[in-house]
Design a protein around this motif. Structure first.
Motif, mmCIF file in Angstrom:
data_model
loop_
_atom_site.group_PDB
_atom_site.id
_atom_site.type_symbol
_atom_site.label_atom_id
_atom_site.label_comp_id
_atom_site.label_asym_id
_atom_site.label_seq_id
_atom_site.Cartn_x
_atom_site.Cartn_y
_atom_site.Cartn_z
ATOM 1 N N LEU A 141 4.480 2.481 -10.380
ATOM 2 C CA LEU A 141 5.351 2.175 -9.255
ATOM 3 C C LEU A 141 5.302 3.242 -8.169
ATOM 4 O O LEU A 141 5.332 2.931 -6.971
ATOM 5 N N LYS A 142 5.201 4.509 -8.566
ATOM 6 C CA LYS A 142 5.140 5.576 -7.564
ATOM 7 C C LYS A 142 3.889 5.438 -6.702
ATOM 8 O O LYS A 142 3.934 5.627 -5.481
ATOM 9 N N LEU A 143 2.760 5.117 -7.335
ATOM 10 C CA LEU A 143 1.521 4.935 -6.575
ATOM 11 C C LEU A 143 1.622 3.740 -5.641
ATOM 12 O O LEU A 143 1.140 3.785 -4.493
ATOM 13 N N LEU A 144 2.236 2.654 -6.123
ATOM 14 C CA LEU A 144 2.395 1.475 -5.278
ATOM 15 C C LEU A 144 3.254 1.787 -4.058
ATOM 16 O O LEU A 144 2.872 1.481 -2.916
ATOM 17 N N LYS A 145 4.407 2.402 -4.276
ATOM 18 C CA LYS A 145 5.306 2.683 -3.151
ATOM 19 C C LYS A 145 4.698 3.702 -2.193
ATOM 20 O O LYS A 145 4.912 3.622 -0.972
ATOM 21 N N HIS A 146 3.938 4.649 -2.730
ATOM 22 C CA HIS A 146 3.237 5.599 -1.868
ATOM 23 C C HIS A 146 2.264 4.867 -0.952
ATOM 24 O O HIS A 146 2.209 5.123 0.259
ATOM 25 N N ALA A 147 1.484 3.945 -1.523
ATOM 26 C CA ALA A 147 0.517 3.198 -0.722
ATOM 27 C C ALA A 147 1.218 2.363 0.341
ATOM 28 O O ALA A 147 0.764 2.291 1.493
ATOM 29 N N VAL A 148 2.334 1.746 -0.034
ATOM 30 C CA VAL A 148 3.083 0.926 0.918
ATOM 31 C C VAL A 148 3.592 1.775 2.076
ATOM 32 O O VAL A 148 3.478 1.397 3.247
ATOM 33 N N ARG A 149 4.164 2.934 1.760
ATOM 34 C CA ARG A 149 4.720 3.797 2.815
ATOM 35 C C ARG A 149 3.638 4.335 3.745
ATOM 36 O O ARG A 149 3.825 4.422 4.967
#
Length: 365
Positions: A141-149
């Motif tokens: 989830l951290k990697l996903l949200k990082h990519a989104v931001r």
């Protein structure tokens, strides 16, 4: 000329692969400089007509697959064999104004950004926000949200997910998936006593347990015809036999486009029992043949039916109510014709030209 790269992990049989090639080919035909970056050298089910199609060499790719398989057999995992080397090799050349990343690439966002700092990188969300956050990317989830931001924008298929992702990235684009079945197909006569359903045979997502319950309430003389294949076909076939539903629910297997056209044309209603979807191509396909639409009330189906204006939405899991709606439609030919007309009206918004216009607007901002 705007240059665009679309990234896919393979061109195997699947909705993401079909939609990606359809959009990439369509933009290429409109004069965009399009590259399809493919991380696989396996059988391709969809034609590629872009200016460039990049993929690994046959020998190197299959040697990598062999080593990954050996690692899994002897070490119990293949975590040392991620897509990273292929992302680096396929993205190390080329220069693009835009790069569109499909979900398999989200956790490798930083690598693509490092290789192409000059490009605008957008993430293409093919499924519901909650499913990505709570299920598919739960452990990353951290990697996903990082990519989104950090990305330059997010492409969503329906309004609910667009609203949720906007909390992390303000540059949101709502673009439907296009109708990919030939728009010159047959219109249903609405006279047959068949309810069409089309899905991968995956119990949880596609609600095959719900489908069995609904099949039990199908009026005598009517049957559900289910097109598609998948991992849970054996389980479903066994359940059909155990419950004595052979006369109410028929499995047709995977169908090509011509057979799918007949599948819809011979039916009088379309049914979906999915628990979640991104943007269901099969819904648009069925509506393009004039079938009244019945599904559970989930975000993707709200989008397809414009909050129920163009079809019947039933509370998620309420198979009793779904059976009642089907009963109303099977009993009333005039009601079927009215919702058939609504389906044909709504599906105009999913035409390939309309969708390509939205993509062109995005790239020409």
């Amino acid at each position: 000329m705007v240059s665009v790269a679309f990234a896919v992990s393979s061109l195997s049989m699947g909705g993401i692969e079909r939609v990606t090639t359809t959009i990439a080919n369509g933009l290429a035909s409109r004069g965009f400089d399009v590259t399809l970056v493919n991380l696989s050298h396996r059988k391709e089910f969809f034609p590629v007509r872009t200016q460039r199609h990049l993929r690994p060499g046959w020998l190197s790719y299959n040697w990598w697959r062999i080593k990954r398989k050996i690692s899994y057999v002897f070490c119990g995992d293949d975590h040392g064999y991620t897509w990273e080397p292929w992302i680096r090799s396929q993205f190390k050349k080329g220069k693009y104004d835009y790069i569109i990343l499909n979900p398999d690439f989200f956790v490798f966002y930083d690598i693509v950004r490092q290789l192409h700092p000059e490009s605008k990188i957008l993430l293409w969300m093919h499924n519901n926000y909650d499913i990505y956050v709570d299920k598919y990317f739960k452990e990353q989830l951290k990697l996903l949200k990082h990519a989104v931001r950090e990305s330059d924008g997010i492409i969503c298929l329906e309004s609910y997910s667009a609203q949720r992702w906007r909390q992390l990235n303000g540059n949101i684009h709502l673009i439907y998936n296009p109708l990919t079945l030939d728009d010159q197909g047959h219109r249903s006569s609405l006279l047959g006593k068949t309810i069409a359903a089309t899905s991968r045979l995956v119990k949880e997502q596609k609600g095959l347990d719900y489908l069995l319950a609904v099949a039990e309430s199908v009026p005598d003389g009517w049957q559900i015809s289910l097109a598609g294949d998948g991992d849970d076909r054996g389980w479903l076939q066994s359940e059909i036999e155990n419950k004595g539903l052979a006369g109410k629910l028929t499995l047709c297997g995977a169908l090509d486009d011509d057979a799918l056209d007949e599948h819809y044309a011979n039916a009088s209603i379309f049914l979906s029992t999915s628990r979640w979807e991104g943007f269901p191509l099969v819904a648009a396909e069925a509506m393009s043949r004039g079938l009244p639409f019945v599904s559970f009330d989930i975000p993707a189906m709200r989008e397809v039916t414009d909050d129920g204006q163009y079809g019947f939405l039933v509370p998620l899991g309420d198979t009793t109510r779904m059976g009642e709606v089907l009963g109303e439609l099977t009993d009333d030919a005039d009601l079927r014709r009215r919702y058939s007309d609504l389906s044909l009206e709504r599906v105009k918004d999913f035409s390939l030209d309309q969708v390509l216009n939205k993509w062109a607007e995005l790239f020409n901002e």
